[in-house]
Every structure is written in structure tokens, then in C-alpha cells.
Design an enzyme around this catalytic site. Sequence first.
Site, short mmCIF file in Angstrom:
data_model
loop_
_atom_site.label_atom_id
_atom_site.label_comp_id
_atom_site.label_asym_id
_atom_site.label_seq_id
_atom_site.Cartn_x
_atom_site.Cartn_y
_atom_site.Cartn_z
N ARG A 68 24.94 50.74 3.54
CA ARG A 68 26.20 51.23 4.10
C ARG A 68 27.24 50.12 4.07
O ARG A 68 26.95 48.99 4.46
CB ARG A 68 26.02 51.72 5.53
CG ARG A 68 25.16 52.99 5.62
CD ARG A 68 25.04 53.51 7.03
NE ARG A 68 24.06 54.60 7.09
CZ ARG A 68 23.64 55.17 8.22
NH1 ARG A 68 24.12 54.74 9.38
NH2 ARG A 68 22.76 56.14 8.18
N ARG A 82 24.29 44.70 12.65
CA ARG A 82 25.07 45.62 11.81
C ARG A 82 25.15 45.02 10.42
O ARG A 82 25.97 44.16 10.13
CB ARG A 82 26.47 45.82 12.41
CG ARG A 82 27.24 46.98 11.76
CD ARG A 82 28.59 47.18 12.43
NE ARG A 82 28.45 47.63 13.79
CZ ARG A 82 28.34 48.90 14.16
NH1 ARG A 82 28.34 49.85 13.25
NH2 ARG A 82 28.22 49.24 15.43
N GLU A 133 22.73 51.50 19.97
CA GLU A 133 22.14 52.64 19.25
C GLU A 133 21.07 52.20 18.24
O GLU A 133 21.30 51.31 17.43
CB GLU A 133 23.23 53.40 18.50
CG GLU A 133 22.71 54.60 17.70
CD GLU A 133 23.70 55.11 16.69
OE1 GLU A 133 23.25 55.64 15.66
OE2 GLU A 133 24.92 54.95 16.91
#
Length: 420
Positions: free
Chosen positions: A258, A273, A347
Amino acid sequence: MLDKREIRENPDAVKAAVRVKGIDLDVDELLDLDRASRKLQHELDQAQARRKSSAREFAQADDARRAELRAGHAELESQLKDLREQLTETTERLNALLLLTPTIPWPGAPVGPDESANVVIRTEGTPPEFGFTPLDHVELLEKRGWADFARARKVSGERAYALEGDLVLLERAVHSYALDLLRDKDFLLVSVPSLVREEALIGTGMFPAHREETYALPADNLYLAGTAEVALVGFHSDEILDYRSLPIRYAGISPCFRREAGSAGRDVRGLLRVHQFEKVEQFVICAADDAESDYWHTQLLGTAEELLRGLGLAYEVVECSTGDMGAGKYRMNDINTWLPSLGTYRETHSCSSLHDWQARRANVRYRDADGKVRFAYTLNNTAIATPRLLAALIENFQDADQRVRVPEVLRPYLGGAEQL
């Protein structure tokens, strides 16, 4: 995407869904294009019927009448060409808007613009208390020689990482633990391709809305998928399944990619991330029945919680708001896992019910017991995604000597080791 008939019959409900999900879509424009498309199709059908009638008459006509028919034929062919062009243009514009139509969300979803409106519905487990000053995962990894961020960035740029030594084994152990649990629950284990075609991304709903988050390989007309769900939906595109094969349960494992466009400054330290990660994804195709879908939503969410309880991690379950869940979601629950270095939950899992929104895009259908062909329902949820969960594991289970306790469920995969 939604059934056009549903949009025609319930325009106010669709407009409300567009509003609460923050979708940039003019439903009235869509309806105008739908009416225009149907009108043009009717006119085209009539013109084609006149051409067939003219052809039949031509075969039996005398020379004088044939001359008249030839003159009319040229005009009719011009009309047909014009109608086809208008219909093609109108249909393309209509389909582009249909791809933006959102699922009407679950009535219990909190209404709000983004994750700030999410609601924590329960918290499980207790965050650890340390009798020493704990390290964040980056410090611990570097002290133990378990990751090399500097050399990874030299090769791949920002948000790159290279796991080393015991952490590679820990990552393998976490994924094996998840796969074994899902296999015991009768999920079919599938190692899926990460290189996918554009149609697969459209079918899943990643395109057009999330195109900027996806890595493209234009020379090959391929993309790097951000989740195994893309391939798993695509596996059954344009198929008509037998109802007796449902539900289909997959545990898809793959590397994921991503771009994380627009996330600058958010949890970018270390493993939290990153652009490339490994994930085991739970994915279900079931009958078009709301109760059946609700059952599998509960099961997928419960499996993710079972995995986290087995690892001994504290977590919270969140009811996601309409603005956070995305266009295709009927209902979405996130699971956030405790990260000591941040002093909060982050998350690690996302459980989604999409009803027939994906199946309509990808044309995934089944023939029910009465022989009727229907669009299936789909659901998905993370089982395990690393390296973010590795950050949680080593931060939560570190000791004062900078060693890390191995959760009991992972020890069989690590030769019985109790500590790393």
C-alpha cells in the site's frame, strides 16, 4: 455497487447513504443518466426492429419498392449508428457513477465523518504494567539486532524495514498460528498472487476510489494488491456457483502493498505503518441472506478476537462510523490492539460485511435451491497482519533485560522457546 432498480425505487435512502459516507456522488445525475440510457435502448431496439422488418419486405418487394427501401436503409443505418454512439457514451457515464454508489449502511452504525465518530463497544484484556521504563519496538529491535531500518531505507526509501534473526522466526510463527486456527475452522488455506489486474481491483471496490493508494506496474497492466481479498473476490468473478458450495471460506495469505497516500505523520515510526507487509485474510462468500451474513460477521470477528486472546494481547472492539467504513461496507468493526509505546490502542484488524456490493461489481453469483440466479454476499476480516502486530507483541512482552516473552501459543512454532 447497487442494483439500479434499488436506486430507482429508494433514491432517498441512497442519497442518505451518500451523505453519511461522504461520497462525492450526485444521485439525481445518476438517475437522469439511467432514464436516458433506458430511453436510448428503447429507441435502438425499435430502430433495429424497423431494419429487420425492412429487410423482410425487401426480399419480397418489386424493383420500385426496393429502390425506396434502399434509400430508407441508408437513413436508418445512420440513425442506428447515432443511437449506438449515444447509448455507449451514456452507459459509460452511468457505469462510472454506479461504481461510486455506496452500500446503505447498517442502521446501528454511528453517523460521523471519519474515525473520530467511531464507538468503542468493548475492551478485552489488561494492558501490562512495567516495573521499569519500557522501550518502544524500534529501540528494542535495534538493541537486539532484530531489524535494520537504515539499510532497508537505503534500498527502498521511507517506511521500509528488514526483519532479522529471531524476529523473522516470530513473524513466521504468528502466521502459522493463524493459519492452523483457521484450518481447524474449515477455512481453505490459499496462497494468492499479489500481482492483480485492474478488473480485480474494480471488482473488489479498491478502484476507482483508492487508486492513489495502489502501486501500479503500467508496463504489464498489473497492480500490487493491498490485501488477499482482491484475488479472492476475483477468483469467482463471472462465475455462477452452486448454492450447495456455500459458504466458501478462505484464509488467504500474501504479501501486501500500500502506498499509504495521505497518511504522512501518522504512526510512521518503525513497523506501524509500512508499504509492504504480510497478512492472513479471512474471506467468506455466502448466500444472499442478511441473517447468514450477520452470522459470518460475528464468526470472523470472533476468530480475530480468539487469536488476540491466545496471544495475550489487550484490545478493544470498535463500531466504525459511516464516514470511516468506506463505500462498500454494510457494517465494519475494527479491533485495536494495545501499544505501550503510544499508550493507546492501534488498529490491527478490520471486519467488514459488504452484502452484494462486491459481488455485483465482480459478477459473483450463485444458483439457489429454486434455480434462481442471485448475487452472493461477501465478508472479510484480518486474521493476522505483520509487522504491526509484531510491534505490539515485543512491546507488551518485553522485560527489564530487553528479552521478550513468547506467548504460549507460539512456542510450538519456535522450538519450545519461552523467551527470545
